[in-house]
Design a protein around this motif. Structure first.
Motif, PDB file in Angstrom:
ATOM      1  N   ALA A 151     -29.909 -45.940  52.750  1.00 46.76           N
ATOM      2  CA  ALA A 151     -29.688 -45.317  54.063  1.00 46.76           C
ATOM      3  C   ALA A 151     -28.233 -45.460  54.470  1.00 46.76           C
ATOM      4  N   GLY A 152     -27.701 -46.676  54.324  1.00 51.09           N
ATOM      5  CA  GLY A 152     -26.314 -46.877  54.717  1.00 51.09           C
ATOM      6  C   GLY A 152     -25.358 -46.067  53.854  1.00 51.09           C
ATOM      7  N   TRP A 153     -25.633 -45.984  52.578  1.00 53.03           N
ATOM      8  CA  TRP A 153     -24.746 -45.279  51.657  1.00 53.03           C
ATOM      9  C   TRP A 153     -24.689 -43.800  51.983  1.00 53.03           C
ATOM     10  N   VAL A 154     -25.877 -43.221  52.185  1.00 48.96           N
ATOM     11  CA  VAL A 154     -25.921 -41.776  52.403  1.00 48.96           C
ATOM     12  C   VAL A 154     -25.323 -41.424  53.756  1.00 48.96           C
ATOM     13  N   LEU A 155     -25.663 -42.222  54.772  1.00 47.36           N
ATOM     14  CA  LEU A 155     -25.176 -41.904  56.099  1.00 47.36           C
ATOM     15  C   LEU A 155     -23.785 -42.473  56.329  1.00 47.36           C
ATOM     16  N   SER A 156     -23.260 -43.166  55.353  1.00 46.87           N
ATOM     17  CA  SER A 156     -21.873 -43.642  55.360  1.00 46.87           C
ATOM     18  C   SER A 156     -21.547 -44.520  56.558  1.00 46.87           C
ATOM     19  N   ASP A 157     -22.493 -45.369  56.907  1.00 44.75           N
ATOM     20  CA  ASP A 157     -22.217 -46.279  58.018  1.00 44.75           C
ATOM     21  C   ASP A 157     -23.069 -47.521  57.816  1.00 44.75           C
ATOM     22  N   LEU A 158     -22.453 -48.654  57.861  1.00 44.00           N
ATOM     23  CA  LEU A 158     -23.163 -49.885  57.526  1.00 44.00           C
ATOM     24  C   LEU A 158     -24.210 -50.247  58.566  1.00 44.00           C
ATOM     25  N   LYS A 159     -24.104 -49.732  59.784  1.00 42.61           N
ATOM     26  CA  LYS A 159     -25.055 -50.189  60.787  1.00 42.61           C
ATOM     27  C   LYS A 159     -26.454 -49.680  60.476  1.00 42.61           C
ATOM     28  N   TYR A 160     -26.555 -48.531  59.732  1.00 43.95           N
ATOM     29  CA  TYR A 160     -27.889 -48.076  59.345  1.00 43.95           C
ATOM     30  C   TYR A 160     -28.527 -49.018  58.349  1.00 43.95           C
ATOM     31  N   THR A 161     -27.668 -49.545  57.480  1.00 42.25           N
ATOM     32  CA  THR A 161     -28.192 -50.543  56.542  1.00 42.25           C
ATOM     33  C   THR A 161     -28.792 -51.713  57.291  1.00 42.25           C
ATOM     34  N   VAL A 162     -28.054 -52.183  58.290  1.00 43.01           N
ATOM     35  CA  VAL A 162     -28.527 -53.359  59.019  1.00 43.01           C
ATOM     36  C   VAL A 162     -29.803 -53.032  59.779  1.00 43.01           C
ATOM     37  N   SER A 167     -35.496 -53.821  60.565  1.00 40.13           N
ATOM     38  CA  SER A 167     -36.800 -53.310  60.999  1.00 40.13           C
ATOM     39  C   SER A 167     -37.822 -53.440  59.882  1.00 40.13           C
ATOM     40  N   GLY A 168     -37.391 -53.260  58.645  1.00 40.77           N
ATOM     41  CA  GLY A 168     -38.320 -53.468  57.535  1.00 40.77           C
ATOM     42  C   GLY A 168     -38.792 -54.896  57.457  1.00 40.77           C
ATOM     43  N   THR A 169     -37.871 -55.817  57.725  1.00 41.52           N
ATOM     44  CA  THR A 169     -38.265 -57.224  57.679  1.00 41.52           C
ATOM     45  C   THR A 169     -39.238 -57.549  58.807  1.00 41.52           C
ATOM     46  N   THR A 170     -39.001 -56.948  59.973  1.00 37.85           N
ATOM     47  CA  THR A 170     -39.940 -57.177  61.071  1.00 37.85           C
ATOM     48  C   THR A 170     -41.321 -56.680  60.692  1.00 37.85           C
ATOM     49  N   LEU A 171     -41.336 -55.511  60.031  1.00 33.03           N
ATOM     50  CA  LEU A 171     -42.620 -54.989  59.577  1.00 33.03           C
ATOM     51  C   LEU A 171     -43.305 -55.962  58.636  1.00 33.03           C
ATOM     52  N   ALA A 172     -42.511 -56.544  57.739  1.00 41.16           N
ATOM     53  CA  ALA A 172     -43.097 -57.505  56.799  1.00 41.16           C
ATOM     54  C   ALA A 172     -43.673 -58.704  57.549  1.00 41.16           C
ATOM     55  N   PHE A 173     -42.937 -59.187  58.522  1.00 42.98           N
ATOM     56  CA  PHE A 173     -43.446 -60.313  59.313  1.00 42.98           C
ATOM     57  C   PHE A 173     -44.775 -59.954  59.972  1.00 42.98           C
ATOM     58  N   LEU A 174     -44.798 -58.753  60.592  1.00 43.72           N
ATOM     59  CA  LEU A 174     -46.011 -58.386  61.308  1.00 43.72           C
ATOM     60  C   LEU A 174     -47.189 -58.200  60.367  1.00 43.72           C
ATOM     61  N   ALA A 175     -46.897 -57.752  59.150  1.00 45.15           N
ATOM     62  CA  ALA A 175     -48.000 -57.486  58.235  1.00 45.15           C
ATOM     63  C   ALA A 175     -48.588 -58.753  57.658  1.00 45.15           C
ATOM     64  N   VAL A 176     -47.811 -59.783  57.592  1.00 46.67           N
ATOM     65  CA  VAL A 176     -48.220 -60.921  56.781  1.00 46.67           C
ATOM     66  C   VAL A 176     -48.499 -62.179  57.597  1.00 46.67           C
ATOM     67  N   VAL A 177     -47.755 -62.404  58.657  1.00 48.45           N
ATOM     68  CA  VAL A 177     -47.846 -63.714  59.316  1.00 48.45           C
ATOM     69  C   VAL A 177     -49.100 -63.885  60.163  1.00 48.45           C
ATOM     70  N   PRO A 178     -49.467 -62.950  61.014  1.00 49.48           N
ATOM     71  CA  PRO A 178     -50.664 -63.205  61.813  1.00 49.48           C
ATOM     72  C   PRO A 178     -51.900 -63.165  60.908  1.00 49.48           C
ATOM     73  N   PRO A 179     -52.901 -63.949  61.202  1.00 51.72           N
ATOM     74  CA  PRO A 179     -54.060 -64.024  60.281  1.00 51.72           C
ATOM     75  C   PRO A 179     -54.984 -62.823  60.434  1.00 51.72           C
ATOM     76  N   TRP A 180     -54.573 -61.724  59.805  1.00 54.07           N
ATOM     77  CA  TRP A 180     -55.445 -60.548  59.869  1.00 54.07           C
ATOM     78  C   TRP A 180     -56.723 -60.807  59.077  1.00 54.07           C
ATOM     79  N   PRO A 181     -57.814 -60.146  59.452  1.00 52.95           N
ATOM     80  CA  PRO A 181     -59.080 -60.383  58.742  1.00 52.95           C
ATOM     81  C   PRO A 181     -59.055 -59.923  57.296  1.00 52.95           C
ATOM     82  N   MET A 182     -58.145 -58.999  56.917  1.00 53.09           N
ATOM     83  CA  MET A 182     -58.166 -58.545  55.524  1.00 53.09           C
ATOM     84  C   MET A 182     -57.826 -59.659  54.555  1.00 53.09           C
TER      85      MET A 182
END
Lengths: 183, 65
Positions: B26-37, B42-57
């Protein structure tokens, strides 16, 4: 992964690893695809008045002769900005040989450029920002004095790079003029 | 719920690794490092939400005492 705390630790740990890898890839991309400014830079010395007076420099007890060299500068540093560039530091320095020290270089003007929109520099008869004096105290009648334009790219992640683009013709500084009423 | 643990671990690895790749692109194509960040965080937040709370699955194969 048996408790929430363990999961938090694992997720965060892997995140820092991946973040480090991405950052090093970004830094590597700056090295593999370097940027060069266009050849349209020109440095010209216009108005040089030298040694207008004697001023006490902070580290020495005897007064030093000051030189004031005005210059024209035209440079376009826009090609230096890639996605990894945080800011570009551009500076003009005066370099001259001397007897006590064979090479002297003094920065007389600089500017921080933070966006590509501000990367065009066009100065006419610019006064220097900083004082120009020599450690021996003598600036009068120095020969082979040249102005050089340098730039320094400071990236977000990675190594700093420097470059030089633009050198003026060598000049000879005139003799000493005493300020009226100075010691 | 060892199966659940396996699932949690493979989920975090794939989500965060994929996020890292996406962030760089994303950062490379859009030529701006803030998109990378932004994409990376946000991807890491998604990972946290998917894994940390004890979902029933994660508890589909509970241990039998």
């Amino acid at each position: 992964m048996h408790s929430s705390l363990v999961r938090v630790q694992n997720v965060f740990g892997f995140f820092t690893t991946v973040a480090f890898c991405v950052a090093s890839l970004v830094a590597l991309s700056s090295v593999l695809f370097p940027t060069e400014p266009t050849a349209g830079t020109a440095v010209d010395i216009t108005n040089f008045k030298v040694t207008k007076g004697r001023v006490r420099q902070y580290h020495s007890s005897k007064p030093h002769e000051l030189a004031a060299i005005n210059f024209d500068l035209e440079a376009d540093l826009e090609p230096l900005f890639n996605w990894n560039t945080k800011q570009v530091f551009a500076y003009v320095s005066v370099s001259y040989p001397g007897q006590k020290f064979t090479e002297n270089e003094v920065v007389i003007w600089d500017r921080i450029i933070s966006t590509p929109a501000k990367a065009k520099i066009n100065l006419k008869n610019q006064k220097p920002k900083y004082k120009l004096n020599d450690i021996t105290g003598k600036m009068a009648e120095r020969t082979n004095v040249t102005l050089t334009f340098h730039w320094n790219v400071q990236p977000h992640v990675g190594a700093l790079t420097w470059g030089e683009s633009g050198k003026s013709e060598p000049i000879t500084l005139p003799g000493f003029e005493k300020k009226a009423g100075s010691v | 719920d060892f199966e659940g643990q396996n699932l949690a671990e493979s989920l975090t690895t794939t989500i965060i690794a994929f996020t890292g790749i996406l962030a760089f692109i994303a950062g490379w194509v859009l030529s701006d490092l803030k998109y990378t960040v932004y994409v990376g965080l946000s991807g890491t937040t998604l990972a946290f939400l998917a894994v940390v709370p004890p979902w029933p699955m994660y508890n589909r194969n509970p241990l039998v005492w």
